[in-house]
Design an enzyme around this catalytic site. Structure first.
Site, PDB file in Angstrom:
ATOM      1  N   ARG A 132      -8.428  -0.429   5.160  1.00  0.00           N
ATOM      2  CA  ARG A 132      -7.551   0.551   4.501  1.00  0.00           C
ATOM      3  C   ARG A 132      -6.240  -0.102   4.062  1.00  0.00           C
ATOM      4  NH1 ARG A 132      -5.948   4.904   8.138  1.00  0.00           N
ATOM      5  NH2 ARG A 132      -4.755   5.312   6.272  1.00  0.00           N
TER       6      ARG A 132
ATOM      7  N   ASP B  31       5.050   0.551  11.871  1.00  0.00           N
ATOM      8  CA  ASP B  31       3.792  -0.041  11.404  1.00  0.00           C
ATOM      9  C   ASP B  31       3.616  -1.487  11.866  1.00  0.00           C
ATOM     10  OD1 ASP B  31       3.322   2.365  10.191  1.00  0.00           O
ATOM     11  OD2 ASP B  31       3.860   1.716   8.170  1.00  0.00           O
TER      12      ASP B  31
ATOM     13  N   CYS C  28      -3.971  12.839  13.368  1.00  0.00           N
ATOM     14  CA  CYS C  28      -4.822  11.643  13.377  1.00  0.00           C
ATOM     15  C   CYS C  28      -4.579  10.912  14.683  1.00  0.00           C
ATOM     16  CB  CYS C  28      -4.535  10.761  12.164  1.00  0.00           C
ATOM     17  SG  CYS C  28      -2.940   9.989  12.197  1.00  0.00           S
TER      18      CYS C  28
ATOM     19  N   ARG D 223       1.261  14.318  13.144  1.00  0.00           N
ATOM     20  CA  ARG D 223       1.554  14.171  11.716  1.00  0.00           C
ATOM     21  C   ARG D 223       1.779  15.523  11.015  1.00  0.00           C
ATOM     22  NH1 ARG D 223      -0.660   9.052  10.003  1.00  0.00           N
ATOM     23  NH2 ARG D 223       1.061   9.082   8.535  1.00  0.00           N
ATOM     24  N   PRO D 224       2.780  16.297  11.449  1.00  0.00           N
ATOM     25  CA  PRO D 224       3.056  17.584  10.805  1.00  0.00           C
ATOM     26  C   PRO D 224       3.579  17.402   9.376  1.00  0.00           C
ATOM     27  CG  PRO D 224       4.810  17.038  12.346  1.00  0.00           C
ATOM     28  CD  PRO D 224       3.760  15.966  12.487  1.00  0.00           C
ATOM     29  N   ILE D 225       3.572  18.510   8.589  1.00  0.00           N
ATOM     30  CA  ILE D 225       4.095  18.434   7.213  1.00  0.00           C
ATOM     31  C   ILE D 225       5.187  19.485   6.991  1.00  0.00           C
ATOM     32  CG2 ILE D 225       2.062  17.377   6.130  1.00  0.00           C
ATOM     33  CD1 ILE D 225       1.316  20.275   5.212  1.00  0.00           C
ATOM     34  N   ASP D 226       5.769  19.971   8.088  1.00  0.00           N
ATOM     35  CA  ASP D 226       6.773  21.039   7.968  1.00  0.00           C
ATOM     36  C   ASP D 226       7.953  20.631   7.076  1.00  0.00           C
ATOM     37  OD1 ASP D 226       7.109  19.259  10.284  1.00  0.00           O
ATOM     38  OD2 ASP D 226       8.975  20.351  10.630  1.00  0.00           O
ATOM     39  N   LEU D 227       8.352  19.354   7.133  1.00  0.00           N
ATOM     40  CA  LEU D 227       9.508  18.931   6.322  1.00  0.00           C
ATOM     41  C   LEU D 227       9.149  18.866   4.836  1.00  0.00           C
ATOM     42  CD1 LEU D 227      10.836  16.143   8.734  1.00  0.00           C
ATOM     43  CD2 LEU D 227      11.900  18.377   8.313  1.00  0.00           C
TER      44      LEU D 227
ATOM     45  N   LYS E  45       0.835  -1.212   0.000  1.00  0.00           N
ATOM     46  CA  LYS E  45       0.000   0.000   0.000  1.00  0.00           C
ATOM     47  C   LYS E  45       0.864   1.254   0.000  1.00  0.00           C
ATOM     48  CE  LYS E  45      -1.613   1.558   4.145  1.00  0.00           C
ATOM     49  NZ  LYS E  45      -1.295   2.965   4.445  1.00  0.00           N
ATOM     50  N   ASN E  46       1.856   1.282   0.899  1.00  0.00           N
ATOM     51  CA  ASN E  46       2.612   2.530   1.072  1.00  0.00           C
ATOM     52  C   ASN E  46       3.599   2.807  -0.061  1.00  0.00           C
ATOM     53  OD1 ASN E  46       1.147   2.952   3.328  1.00  0.00           O
ATOM     54  ND2 ASN E  46       2.779   2.464   4.791  1.00  0.00           N
TER      55      ASN E  46
ATOM     56  N   ARG F 198      -4.487  10.875   5.152  1.00  0.00           N
ATOM     57  CA  ARG F 198      -3.362  11.803   5.283  1.00  0.00           C
ATOM     58  C   ARG F 198      -2.359  11.692   4.132  1.00  0.00           C
ATOM     59  NH1 ARG F 198      -1.197  14.577   8.783  1.00  0.00           N
ATOM     60  NH2 ARG F 198       0.709  13.854   7.798  1.00  0.00           N
TER      61      ARG F 198
HETATM   62  N1  EPU Z   1       7.357  14.360  10.769  1.00  0.00           N
HETATM   63  C1  EPU Z   1       7.687  15.668  11.030  1.00  0.00           C
HETATM   64  N2  EPU Z   1       7.536  16.592  10.032  1.00  0.00           N
HETATM   65  C2  EPU Z   1       7.099  16.247   8.777  1.00  0.00           C
HETATM   66  C3  EPU Z   1       6.772  14.913   8.517  1.00  0.00           C
HETATM   67  C4  EPU Z   1       6.910  13.976   9.543  1.00  0.00           C
HETATM   68  O1  EPU Z   1       8.092  15.997  12.141  1.00  0.00           O
HETATM   69  O2  EPU Z   1       6.995  17.141   7.931  1.00  0.00           O
HETATM   70  C5  EPU Z   1       7.441  13.348  11.826  1.00  0.00           C
HETATM   71  C6  EPU Z   1       6.095  12.658  12.082  1.00  0.00           C
HETATM   72  O3  EPU Z   1       5.322  13.397  12.989  1.00  0.00           O
HETATM   73  C7  EPU Z   1       6.481  11.305  12.580  1.00  0.00           C
HETATM   74  C8  EPU Z   1       7.777  11.028  11.847  1.00  0.00           C
HETATM   75  O4  EPU Z   1       8.252  12.291  11.385  1.00  0.00           O
HETATM   76  O5  EPU Z   1       6.734  11.357  13.959  1.00  0.00           O
HETATM   77  C9  EPU Z   1       7.640  10.085  10.692  1.00  0.00           C
HETATM   78  O6  EPU Z   1       6.584  10.510   9.830  1.00  0.00           O
HETATM   79  P1  EPU Z   1       6.620  10.255   8.274  1.00  0.00           P
HETATM   80  O7  EPU Z   1       6.503  11.563   7.571  1.00  0.00           O
HETATM   81  O8  EPU Z   1       7.785   9.404   7.923  1.00  0.00           O
HETATM   82  O9  EPU Z   1       5.267   9.458   8.055  1.00  0.00           O
HETATM   83  P2  EPU Z   1       4.405   9.480   6.732  1.00  0.00           P
HETATM   84  O10 EPU Z   1       5.304   9.604   5.586  1.00  0.00           O
HETATM   85  O11 EPU Z   1       3.290  10.426   6.865  1.00  0.00           O
HETATM   86  C10 EPU Z   1       4.493   6.911   6.216  1.00  0.00           C
HETATM   87  C11 EPU Z   1       3.533   5.761   6.181  1.00  0.00           C
HETATM   88  C12 EPU Z   1       3.072   5.430   7.581  1.00  0.00           C
HETATM   89  C13 EPU Z   1       4.296   5.093   8.434  1.00  0.00           C
HETATM   90  C14 EPU Z   1       5.313   6.251   8.385  1.00  0.00           C
HETATM   91  C15 EPU Z   1       6.611   5.919   9.104  1.00  0.00           C
HETATM   92  C16 EPU Z   1       2.483   5.979   4.026  1.00  0.00           C
HETATM   93  C17 EPU Z   1       1.254   6.223   3.249  1.00  0.00           C
HETATM   94  N3  EPU Z   1       2.392   6.106   5.352  1.00  0.00           N
HETATM   95  O12 EPU Z   1       3.773   8.003   6.767  1.00  0.00           O
HETATM   96  O13 EPU Z   1       2.259   4.264   7.460  1.00  0.00           O
HETATM   97  O14 EPU Z   1       3.913   4.859   9.768  1.00  0.00           O
HETATM   98  O15 EPU Z   1       5.623   6.567   7.020  1.00  0.00           O
HETATM   99  O16 EPU Z   1       7.202   4.794   8.573  1.00  0.00           O
HETATM  100  O17 EPU Z   1       3.512   5.649   3.472  1.00  0.00           O
HETATM  101  C18 EPU Z   1       0.506   2.813   8.015  1.00  0.00           C
HETATM  102  O18 EPU Z   1       0.683   2.235   6.921  1.00  0.00           O
HETATM  103  O19 EPU Z   1      -0.217   2.338   8.924  1.00  0.00           O
HETATM  104  C19 EPU Z   1       1.160   4.088   8.274  1.00  0.00           C
HETATM  105  C20 EPU Z   1       0.757   4.944   9.210  1.00  0.00           C
END
Ligand code: EPU
Length: 432
Positions: free
Chosen positions: A400, A308, A117, A122-126, A22-23, A93
């Protein structure tokens, strides 16, 4: 609204084939926005999240059609809309991964902020830091993101965050950089197999990405990307969930079509619990020869133990007779499963980003609710091993990320069925 009923205590025995990840599929589907001719993806899992991103893509003028049991044809359009429907973005998300492609290909993007969530903020600052460094101008106004970009320009970007890198943030910047002018260097890029698969898909489309699978990605931007044919990697988390389910029931199953090398940390952790593995080409057999052992676990970015898998492994640790510790190093609030496992008799103390689990040997059936995808998977692992009947509500969360889960567990010998929840329960959940 549906629920799953599991009558536990039957060892899982047999063979199961692992689906596409999925991811990996979600960002690769979003990457079709960047291309100027059709792509065909194979081994795409039929999941609600895949249906959601397909609907978002259609709203953005990219058609997504099934052309086989697990093959999806994506046909891009150069000048489609730039606004992703808010209700779908809020629902999932990961829809944030259309942001980079829209900015790079169409010069603008508008969408709702994905928000937090149940597993954390789940911030998006990066994501924004990386895309802005490439020359996009992104503004957040309340619950809306809007961005513009003329020609993106390659630069050096560091994506290190408080919990390591960011998986979808790396995907977003990588996709935008593929069409940027000149060279982009991403430092602290996520190394997850799903990011590697995206990079390989992009290279198949004509991108020039080096360093795949390492924390340093070098992208030489190209003027255009064409469509390609690509097979999605196997889902390591689906595979890990089946491993945990087999171990919880004391069964023996063989997983086919997986990448055991993507599961090293899970195999190592379960090995310490006393679970045995036998690897053959393209297959992995798991069995539990004796009682499960208590251990300490800590999740971290790849190649570390995946977050995960933390809930499912936590469910397994409830079945030991000792004290285990679990530290969640990626999503420090990912503990929705704790209260539900406690209903099944688990003894868990939750602290700051960690739990202490006192194994109780045997869990018992109860009525529990899945609040998030992997929390739901943990309840399934627990229910399969528990005494008596467990009713799991919130099945939409499990759907999902796991396709035909009951059918496949039934084939392995589980006693499991799905039914409509009674009206009283439906009223309760709607008001929750
Ligand atoms: N983070 C920041 N700033 C950002 C983005 C992330 O501080 O801009 C922090 C997050 O808050 C978190 C950490 O960095 O603590 C990791 O977050 P990441 O961005 O890597 O997560 P994601 O890309 O949103 C994907 C997977 C998640 C999985 C995470 C970590 C997908 C669709 N989702 O999410 O999968 O837990 O990477 O490996 O690829 C799941 O499948 O159940 C799931 C939640």
């Amino acid at each position: 609204m549906e629920r799953i009923v599991v009558r536990g205590g039957r060892p899982l025995i047999g063979t199961v084939r692992i689906s596409g990840a999925k991811n990996a599929a979600l960002p690769i589907m979003a990457a079709a926005i960047l291309t100027d001719s059709p792509s065909v993806l194979h081994r795409v899992p039929r999941l609600t999240d895949v249906a959601t991103i397909s609907t978002i893509l259609r709203a953005l003028g990219v058609s997504a059609e099934w052309i086989g049991p697990d093959s999806l044809r994506l046909v891009p359009s150069r000048n489609g809309p730039v606004e992703a429907p808010s209700h779908l973005v809020r629902q999932m998300r990961s829809s944030i991964c259309v942001l980079g492609p829209l900015l790079a290909m169409r010069g603008a993007a508008r969408m709702a902020t994905p928000g937090g969530c149940v597993i954390g903020d789940r911030p998006i600052d990066l994501h924004l830091k990386g895309l802005n460094a490439l020359g996009a101008r992104i503004e957040i106004n309340g619950a809306h993101i809007s961005g513009r970009a003329d020609r993106l320009r390659g630069t050096s970007i560091d994506l290190k965050g408080p919990y390591g890198s960011t998986v979808l943030g790396t995907a977003n910047v990588l996709m935008a950089a593929a069409l940027a002018e000149g060279r982009t260097l991403i430092k602290h890029a996520a190394c997850e197999p799903e990011v590697q698969d995206l990079a390989r898909f992009l290279n198949g489309c004509g991108a020039h990405i080096r360093g795949i699978g390492t924390p340093t990605l070098v992208i030489e931007g190209v003027k255009s990307l064409h469509g390609t044919e690509h097979t999605i990697i196997p889902d390591r988390i689906e595979a890990g969930t089946f491993l945990a389910a087999a171990a919880s029931t004391g069964g023996e199953i063989t997983l086919e079509g997986l990448r055991a090398d993507h599961l090293r940390a899970v195999i190592e952790a379960m090995g310490r619990m006393g679970v045995e593995f036998h690897e053959a080409e393209d297959a992995l057999t798991v069995r539990r020869p004796g009682p499960l052992q208590a251990i300490g676990l800590a999740t971290s970015p790849y190649p570390g133990l995946p977050t995960d898998m933390q809930p499912q492994l936590s469910a397994l640790l409830c079945l030991t007779r000792g004290i285990s510790t679990v530290r969640e190093g990626v999503h420090p609030c990912r503990f929705t499963h704790v209260g539900e496992l406690q209903r099944m008799g688990a003894r868990i103390v939750q602290g700051d980003g960690q739990t202490i689990i006192e194994g109780v040997g045997q869990l018992h059936g109860a009525h529990v609710t899945a609040a998030d995808l992997r929390g739901g998977a943990a309840l399934m692992v627990a229910a399969l091993a528990a005494d008596g009947e467990t009713t799991i509500s919130g099945v939409d969360q499990i759907d999902r990320g796991y396709q035909t889960l009951e059918e496949r567990l039934t084939m392995l010998g589980a006693d499991i069925s799905r039914s409509e929840a009674p009206p009283a329960e439906q009223r309760h959940r709607k008001s929750a």
